[in-house]
Design an enzyme around this catalytic site. Structure first.
Site, mmCIF file in Angstrom:
data_model
loop_
_atom_site.group_PDB
_atom_site.id
_atom_site.type_symbol
_atom_site.label_atom_id
_atom_site.label_comp_id
_atom_site.label_asym_id
_atom_site.label_seq_id
_atom_site.Cartn_x
_atom_site.Cartn_y
_atom_site.Cartn_z
ATOM 1 N N ASN A 28 -20.529 -16.239 -4.393
ATOM 2 C CA ASN A 28 -20.820 -15.943 -2.988
ATOM 3 C C ASN A 28 -20.946 -17.284 -2.274
ATOM 4 O OD1 ASN A 28 -21.841 -15.195 -0.530
ATOM 5 N ND2 ASN A 28 -23.494 -13.928 -1.347
ATOM 6 N N PHE A 41 -40.957 -10.701 7.191
ATOM 7 C CA PHE A 41 -41.823 -9.543 7.418
ATOM 8 C C PHE A 41 -43.179 -9.668 6.724
ATOM 9 C CE2 PHE A 41 -39.552 -5.977 9.628
ATOM 10 C CZ PHE A 41 -38.512 -6.759 10.090
ATOM 11 N N ARG A 42 -43.238 -10.469 5.661
ATOM 12 C CA ARG A 42 -44.543 -10.669 5.010
ATOM 13 C C ARG A 42 -45.495 -11.389 5.957
ATOM 14 N NH1 ARG A 42 -41.297 -12.691 -0.143
ATOM 15 N NH2 ARG A 42 -40.086 -13.415 1.622
ATOM 16 N N GLU A 65 -25.311 -6.233 -5.220
ATOM 17 C CA GLU A 65 -23.955 -6.483 -4.726
ATOM 18 C C GLU A 65 -23.113 -7.227 -5.767
ATOM 19 O OE1 GLU A 65 -26.268 -7.758 -1.310
ATOM 20 O OE2 GLU A 65 -24.540 -7.294 -0.065
ATOM 21 N N GLY A 122 -33.020 -6.427 5.207
ATOM 22 C CA GLY A 122 -33.359 -7.746 4.671
ATOM 23 C C GLY A 122 -33.434 -8.726 5.831
ATOM 24 N N ASN A 123 -33.057 -9.968 5.610
ATOM 25 C CA ASN A 123 -32.984 -10.892 6.745
ATOM 26 C C ASN A 123 -32.044 -10.336 7.803
ATOM 27 O OD1 ASN A 123 -34.742 -13.016 6.190
ATOM 28 N ND2 ASN A 123 -33.342 -13.752 4.602
ATOM 29 N N ARG A 160 -31.991 -12.104 14.549
ATOM 30 C CA ARG A 160 -30.908 -11.601 15.421
ATOM 31 C C ARG A 160 -31.421 -10.487 16.321
ATOM 32 N NH1 ARG A 160 -26.959 -10.440 10.514
ATOM 33 N NH2 ARG A 160 -27.712 -12.230 9.351
ATOM 34 N N HIS A 205 -30.241 -0.719 4.723
ATOM 35 C CA HIS A 205 -30.285 -2.049 4.094
ATOM 36 C C HIS A 205 -31.104 -2.936 5.021
ATOM 37 C CE1 HIS A 205 -28.317 -5.511 1.838
ATOM 38 N NE2 HIS A 205 -28.884 -6.104 2.870
ATOM 39 N N HIS A 239 -22.407 -5.465 5.085
ATOM 40 C CA HIS A 239 -23.234 -4.959 3.962
ATOM 41 C C HIS A 239 -22.566 -3.800 3.232
ATOM 42 C CE1 HIS A 239 -27.043 -6.366 6.315
ATOM 43 N NE2 HIS A 239 -26.694 -7.304 5.446
ATOM 44 N N GLY A 242 -36.633 -3.316 2.522
ATOM 45 C CA GLY A 242 -36.528 -1.925 2.064
ATOM 46 C C GLY A 242 -37.054 -1.736 0.652
ATOM 47 N N GLU A 243 -36.844 -2.745 -0.202
ATOM 48 C CA GLU A 243 -37.276 -2.623 -1.599
ATOM 49 C C GLU A 243 -38.754 -2.947 -1.791
ATOM 50 O OE1 GLU A 243 -34.630 -5.075 -3.997
ATOM 51 O OE2 GLU A 243 -32.926 -4.252 -2.907
ATOM 52 N N ASN A 244 -39.278 -3.834 -0.913
ATOM 53 C CA ASN A 244 -40.619 -4.375 -1.173
ATOM 54 C C ASN A 244 -41.737 -3.917 -0.244
ATOM 55 O OD1 ASN A 244 -39.963 -6.194 -3.398
ATOM 56 N ND2 ASN A 244 -38.697 -7.214 -1.868
HETATM 57 P P1 ADP Z 1 -30.881 -11.430 2.817
HETATM 58 O O1 ADP Z 1 -30.474 -10.577 3.979
HETATM 59 O O2 ADP Z 1 -30.959 -12.880 3.134
HETATM 60 O O3 ADP Z 1 -30.165 -11.103 1.510
HETATM 61 P P2 ADP Z 1 -33.176 -10.188 1.535
HETATM 62 O O4 ADP Z 1 -32.538 -8.855 1.326
HETATM 63 O O5 ADP Z 1 -33.480 -11.022 0.353
HETATM 64 O O6 ADP Z 1 -32.381 -11.043 2.602
HETATM 65 O O7 ADP Z 1 -34.506 -9.941 2.359
HETATM 66 C C1 ADP Z 1 -35.333 -11.021 2.722
HETATM 67 C C2 ADP Z 1 -36.487 -10.495 3.559
HETATM 68 O O8 ADP Z 1 -37.195 -9.499 2.832
HETATM 69 C C3 ADP Z 1 -37.534 -11.556 3.871
HETATM 70 O O9 ADP Z 1 -37.230 -12.244 5.034
HETATM 71 C C4 ADP Z 1 -38.761 -10.733 4.054
HETATM 72 O O10 ADP Z 1 -38.886 -10.426 5.419
HETATM 73 C C5 ADP Z 1 -38.514 -9.441 3.335
HETATM 74 N N1 ADP Z 1 -39.484 -9.196 2.254
HETATM 75 C C6 ADP Z 1 -39.430 -9.604 0.971
HETATM 76 N N2 ADP Z 1 -40.521 -9.184 0.293
HETATM 77 C C7 ADP Z 1 -41.284 -8.490 1.181
HETATM 78 C C8 ADP Z 1 -42.540 -7.797 1.116
HETATM 79 N N3 ADP Z 1 -43.238 -7.726 -0.003
HETATM 80 N N4 ADP Z 1 -42.995 -7.227 2.243
HETATM 81 C C9 ADP Z 1 -42.294 -7.287 3.389
HETATM 82 N N5 ADP Z 1 -41.118 -7.917 3.508
HETATM 83 C C10 ADP Z 1 -40.618 -8.505 2.429
#
Ligand code: ADP
Length: 400
Positions: free
Chosen positions: A7, A285-286, A385, A211-212, A242, A209, A181, A334-336
């Site tokens: 990647n 988001f943390r 992915e 994430g960032n 964004r 999905h 995505h 979404g996962e965390n």
């Molecule tokens: P990318 O789009 O760069 O692949 P990821 O899917 O790895 O990003 O997501 C990164 C984001 O996930 C971080 O910016 C953060 O906001 C969020 N994140 C990770 N762990 C947690 C958590 N425990 N609680 C809330 N948000 C989280």
């Protein structure tokens, strides 16, 4: 077959080496600061030590060479020699309308990738560089496969992908919704069907999905029928930095009132907006959760805006598909983030969504977070992915 997944970004290169027998991860790592100085983090999965040091990388070719050196080294390696690597799978951001599935890379594909550069000026040149670097270091005989972020969404109908602007902008300049995505949405929707024990052809799924960068996808019978990102990944939901969907007139208004040109403003909408722009705290988001818990109103507002936008989009896709059987959460947030999932699902009670608070606490595994009685199943599925890229690469190379 062992497959190297690449990647490539403009100054970075992420990689994974997978043994497709048992789909086992052998090593993964990251080259950073390519073209500046160069740093390699290499993590073998066989108990050998992690390599984490500066390595000169004037171009991506030296980066790939450094990766292969570590993959085969007696101290950090996971294979005896480069000849064990049967193929390379590349993540490619933009395939335009030319690629609706993954392809073996040949000269014609390279030309087509170059033609897509105007659509993804930051990403596609890096992907092309990565492919050329692999060819230079590994030789022309190792098959290389391109897997596109946009390909999964090529099944969207015209009513979903067209913008209501003069038609010639589509025909002449290819302005339309592409969506991104796709590899992630494809992976999690397939997994969701397996978890639900039904053929994907019979399911209406919505994949979130988050994430960032975040995007939502409506998947009817296994096919993407709509998605929230658009011509570029700035569209749709508010994201880390964004802006997502905003009134286009804001650009002209801001330009007139700040003296900034469109390029500068677009940069602000890409890099200083979203939850970072609203909260003034962070794109992560943390950090927003922490700030909101401490009473920071703007952090709370940014989070509320995100939950609301996700829920509105999900609602729109239920209408688009005339129903929904399953909703999937994936990627970093979404996962965390159990809180984020719970907040979004509060808006979805009208669909018969019922969340099991205990299940929602689980992390790191494919799991249902809805109650057994919930009319719509809700799942958390960690995305993968790289595995999709490796599987597509194997399938294409084995069919040669
Ligand atoms: P990318 O789009 O760069 O692949 P990821 O899917 O790895 O990003 O997501 C990164 C984001 O996930 C971080 O910016 C953060 O906001 C969020 N994140 C990770 N762990 C947690 C958590 N425990 N609680 C809330 N948000 C989280």
């Amino acid at each position: 077959m062992k497959i190297l997944v690449i990647n490539c970004g403009s100054s970075s290169l992420k990689y994974q080496l997978l043994d497709m027998e048992g789909e086992k991860l052998l090593a993964k790592g990251l080259c950073e600061r390519i073209g500046i100085d160069g740093h390699l983090t290499h993590k073998p999965q066989n108990g050998r030590p992690v390599f984490n040091e500066d390595v000169p990388m004037p171009t991506h070719t030296e980066a790939i060479a450094a990766v292969l050196d570590k993959l085969t080294s007696p101290e950090y390696g996971v294979v005896e020699s480069m000849s064990e690597i049967g193929a390379v799978g590349h993540r490619v951001v933009h395939g335009g309308e030319k690629f609706a599935c993954s392809v073996l890379i040949d000269d014609a594909v390279m030309d087509a990738l170059a033609e897509c550069i105007p659509l993804a000026p930051l990403h596609n040149p890096a992907n092309i560089t990565g492919i050329n670097a692999c060819k230079a270091v590994m030789g022309e005989n190792v098959p290389q496969v391109g897997v596109f972020d946009t390909a999964f969404h090529q099944t969207m109908p015209g009513k979903a992908f067209m913008y209501p602007i003069p038609y010639s902008y589509y025909t002449d300049l290819k302005v339309r919704r592409y969506g991104f995505h796709g590899t992630s949405h494809r992976y999690v929707s397939k997994r969701a069907a397996e978890m639900m024990g039904k053929p994907i052809e019979e399911l209406k799924l919505i994949s979130c999905h988050m994430g960032n960068g975040s995007s939502i996808c409506a998947i009817d019978g296994g096919k993407s029928v709509d998605t929230s990102m658009g011509f570029t990944p700035i569209a749709g939901l508010p994201m880390g930095t964004r802006c997502g969907d905003i009134d286009v007139s804001i650009l002209e208004y801001l330009s007139a009132n700040t003296g900034k040109d469109i390029k500068e403003l677009t940069n602000i909408l890409n890099k200083m907006s979203g939850v970072l722009g609203v909260s003034g705290v962070s794109s992560d988001f943390r950090d927003l959760d922490t700030a909101a818990a401490q009473g920071n109103e703007r952090a709370k507002l940014a989070l509320d805006m995100f939950h609301y936008a996700v829920a509105k989009t999900v609602g729109g896709y239920v209408a688009a598909m005339n129903g929904v059987d399953g909703i999937i959460f994936t990627a970093g947030i979404g996962e965390n983030s159990a809180e984020t999932r719970a907040e979004i699902c509060k808006y979805l009670k009208y669909l018969g969504v019922e969340i099991c608070p205990e299940c929602n606490k689980k992390r790191g595994e494919d799991t249902f977070i809805s109650t057994p009685d919930s009319k719509v199943k809700v799942m958390v599925i960690p995305t993968n992915e790289e595995l999709v890229i490796a599987r597509d690469t194997r399938d294409i190379v084995e069919a040669l």
